[in-house]
Design a protein around this motif. Sequence first.
Motif, PDB file in Angstrom:
ATOM      1  N   MET A   1       0.852  -1.167   0.000  1.00  0.00           N
ATOM      2  CA  MET A   1       0.000   0.000   0.000  1.00  0.00           C
ATOM      3  C   MET A   1       0.895   1.225   0.000  1.00  0.00           C
ATOM      4  SD  MET A   1      -3.064   0.841   2.683  1.00  0.00           S
ATOM      5  CE  MET A   1      -2.215   0.435   4.166  1.00  0.00           C
ATOM      6  N   ASN A   2       0.707   2.083  -1.009  1.00  0.00           N
ATOM      7  CA  ASN A   2       1.559   3.239  -1.176  1.00  0.00           C
ATOM      8  C   ASN A   2       0.715   4.388  -1.702  1.00  0.00           C
ATOM      9  OD1 ASN A   2       3.342   5.165  -2.274  1.00  0.00           O
ATOM     10  ND2 ASN A   2       4.880   3.614  -2.694  1.00  0.00           N
ATOM     11  N   ALA A   3       0.803   5.545  -1.059  1.00  0.00           N
ATOM     12  CA  ALA A   3      -0.006   6.697  -1.449  1.00  0.00           C
ATOM     13  C   ALA A   3       0.334   7.179  -2.854  1.00  0.00           C
ATOM     14  CB  ALA A   3       0.169   7.833  -0.443  1.00  0.00           C
ATOM     15  N   LEU A   4       1.552   6.947  -3.295  1.00  0.00           N
ATOM     16  CA  LEU A   4       1.951   7.387  -4.632  1.00  0.00           C
ATOM     17  C   LEU A   4       1.543   6.409  -5.729  1.00  0.00           C
ATOM     18  CD1 LEU A   4       5.507   8.765  -3.833  1.00  0.00           C
ATOM     19  CD2 LEU A   4       3.360  10.046  -4.059  1.00  0.00           C
ATOM     20  N   HIS A   5       1.215   5.196  -5.354  1.00  0.00           N
ATOM     21  CA  HIS A   5       0.813   4.166  -6.309  1.00  0.00           C
ATOM     22  C   HIS A   5      -0.449   3.484  -5.796  1.00  0.00           C
ATOM     23  CE1 HIS A   5       5.145   4.733  -6.927  1.00  0.00           C
ATOM     24  NE2 HIS A   5       4.843   4.568  -8.197  1.00  0.00           N
ATOM     25  N   PRO A   6      -1.600   4.136  -5.975  1.00  0.00           N
ATOM     26  CA  PRO A   6      -2.838   3.565  -5.444  1.00  0.00           C
ATOM     27  C   PRO A   6      -3.210   2.239  -6.111  1.00  0.00           C
ATOM     28  CG  PRO A   6      -3.290   5.518  -6.779  1.00  0.00           C
ATOM     29  CD  PRO A   6      -1.807   5.386  -6.676  1.00  0.00           C
ATOM     30  N   LEU A   7      -3.922   1.428  -5.355  1.00  0.00           N
ATOM     31  CA  LEU A   7      -4.399   0.162  -5.884  1.00  0.00           C
ATOM     32  C   LEU A   7      -5.563   0.417  -6.828  1.00  0.00           C
ATOM     33  CD1 LEU A   7      -4.554  -2.074  -2.691  1.00  0.00           C
ATOM     34  CD2 LEU A   7      -2.955  -2.257  -4.574  1.00  0.00           C
ATOM     35  N   HIS A   8      -5.627  -0.358  -7.866  1.00  0.00           N
ATOM     36  CA  HIS A   8      -6.756  -0.313  -8.780  1.00  0.00           C
ATOM     37  C   HIS A   8      -7.871  -1.178  -8.165  1.00  0.00           C
ATOM     38  CE1 HIS A   8      -9.142  -1.151 -12.388  1.00  0.00           C
ATOM     39  NE2 HIS A   8      -8.681   0.024 -12.796  1.00  0.00           N
ATOM     40  N   PRO A   9      -9.132  -0.788  -8.331  1.00  0.00           N
ATOM     41  CA  PRO A   9     -10.222  -1.556  -7.721  1.00  0.00           C
ATOM     42  C   PRO A   9     -10.235  -3.036  -8.085  1.00  0.00           C
ATOM     43  CG  PRO A   9     -11.064   0.525  -8.510  1.00  0.00           C
ATOM     44  CD  PRO A   9      -9.630   0.417  -8.998  1.00  0.00           C
ATOM     45  N   SER A  10      -9.702  -3.409  -9.233  1.00  0.00           N
ATOM     46  CA  SER A  10      -9.715  -4.826  -9.612  1.00  0.00           C
ATOM     47  C   SER A  10      -8.362  -5.497  -9.408  1.00  0.00           C
ATOM     48  CB  SER A  10     -10.162  -4.973 -11.066  1.00  0.00           C
ATOM     49  OG  SER A  10      -9.302  -4.256 -11.919  1.00  0.00           O
ATOM     50  N   ASP A  11      -7.497  -4.905  -8.572  1.00  0.00           N
ATOM     51  CA  ASP A  11      -6.196  -5.494  -8.285  1.00  0.00           C
ATOM     52  C   ASP A  11      -6.394  -6.909  -7.737  1.00  0.00           C
ATOM     53  OD1 ASP A  11      -3.793  -6.200  -6.663  1.00  0.00           O
ATOM     54  OD2 ASP A  11      -3.155  -4.202  -7.303  1.00  0.00           O
ATOM     55  N   PRO A  12      -5.678  -7.876  -8.270  1.00  0.00           N
ATOM     56  CA  PRO A  12      -5.847  -9.267  -7.831  1.00  0.00           C
ATOM     57  C   PRO A  12      -5.607  -9.479  -6.337  1.00  0.00           C
ATOM     58  CG  PRO A  12      -4.498  -9.175  -9.813  1.00  0.00           C
ATOM     59  CD  PRO A  12      -4.718  -7.762  -9.363  1.00  0.00           C
ATOM     60  N   ALA A  13      -4.753  -8.691  -5.730  1.00  0.00           N
ATOM     61  CA  ALA A  13      -4.469  -8.851  -4.295  1.00  0.00           C
ATOM     62  C   ALA A  13      -5.705  -8.585  -3.444  1.00  0.00           C
ATOM     63  CB  ALA A  13      -3.342  -7.921  -3.873  1.00  0.00           C
ATOM     64  N   ILE A  14      -6.571  -7.710  -3.912  1.00  0.00           N
ATOM     65  CA  ILE A  14      -7.763  -7.364  -3.146  1.00  0.00           C
ATOM     66  C   ILE A  14      -8.783  -8.495  -3.162  1.00  0.00           C
ATOM     67  CG2 ILE A  14      -9.706  -5.743  -2.998  1.00  0.00           C
ATOM     68  CD1 ILE A  14      -7.837  -3.619  -4.113  1.00  0.00           C
ATOM     69  N   LYS A  15      -8.777  -9.284  -4.215  1.00  0.00           N
ATOM     70  CA  LYS A  15      -9.745 -10.383  -4.334  1.00  0.00           C
ATOM     71  C   LYS A  15      -9.587 -11.408  -3.221  1.00  0.00           C
ATOM     72  CE  LYS A  15     -10.087 -10.050  -9.317  1.00  0.00           C
ATOM     73  NZ  LYS A  15      -9.898 -10.733 -10.591  1.00  0.00           N
ATOM     74  N   HIS A  16      -8.413 -11.452  -2.622  1.00  0.00           N
ATOM     75  CA  HIS A  16      -8.138 -12.461  -1.603  1.00  0.00           C
ATOM     76  C   HIS A  16      -8.365 -11.956  -0.179  1.00  0.00           C
ATOM     77  CE1 HIS A  16      -6.657 -15.036  -4.751  1.00  0.00           C
ATOM     78  NE2 HIS A  16      -5.892 -14.051  -5.178  1.00  0.00           N
ATOM     79  N   LEU A  17      -8.786 -10.700  -0.022  1.00  0.00           N
ATOM     80  CA  LEU A  17      -9.046 -10.185   1.313  1.00  0.00           C
ATOM     81  C   LEU A  17     -10.287 -10.847   1.893  1.00  0.00           C
ATOM     82  CD1 LEU A  17      -8.476  -6.341   0.875  1.00  0.00           C
ATOM     83  CD2 LEU A  17      -6.993  -7.960   2.044  1.00  0.00           C
ATOM     84  N   THR A  18     -10.175 -11.220   3.155  1.00  0.00           N
ATOM     85  CA  THR A  18     -11.330 -11.812   3.831  1.00  0.00           C
ATOM     86  C   THR A  18     -12.187 -10.705   4.428  1.00  0.00           C
ATOM     87  OG1 THR A  18     -10.224 -11.972   5.974  1.00  0.00           O
ATOM     88  CG2 THR A  18      -9.946 -13.843   4.446  1.00  0.00           C
TER      89      THR A  18
END
Length: 81
Positions: A1-18
């Motif tokens: 997580m970096n303020a200069l490089h925001p995550l895209h809503p469909s980032d694969p890493a987010i799909k695995h959050l519980t």
Amino acid sequence: MNALHPLHPSDPAIKHLTSRQITELIVELRTEGRRYGILWPSARPGESVIDGRVLVHLGNVPASTVINLLALLRAYRRDRG
């Protein structure tokens, strides 16, 4: 997580959050954001995934919004000293 490089809503890493992990992020956002006027008392993890986006119930925004806001708050607090 970096303020200069925001995550895209469909980032694969987010799909695995519980649901529990999203809840922890929301609690952290509430805690960190309170001093800056960011209040979302009704925020809770969503059960919906649309186009690969895990949603958070605070107007059905992607979970990436919560993560990116946390990154911005952390960067702001760090830069202010």
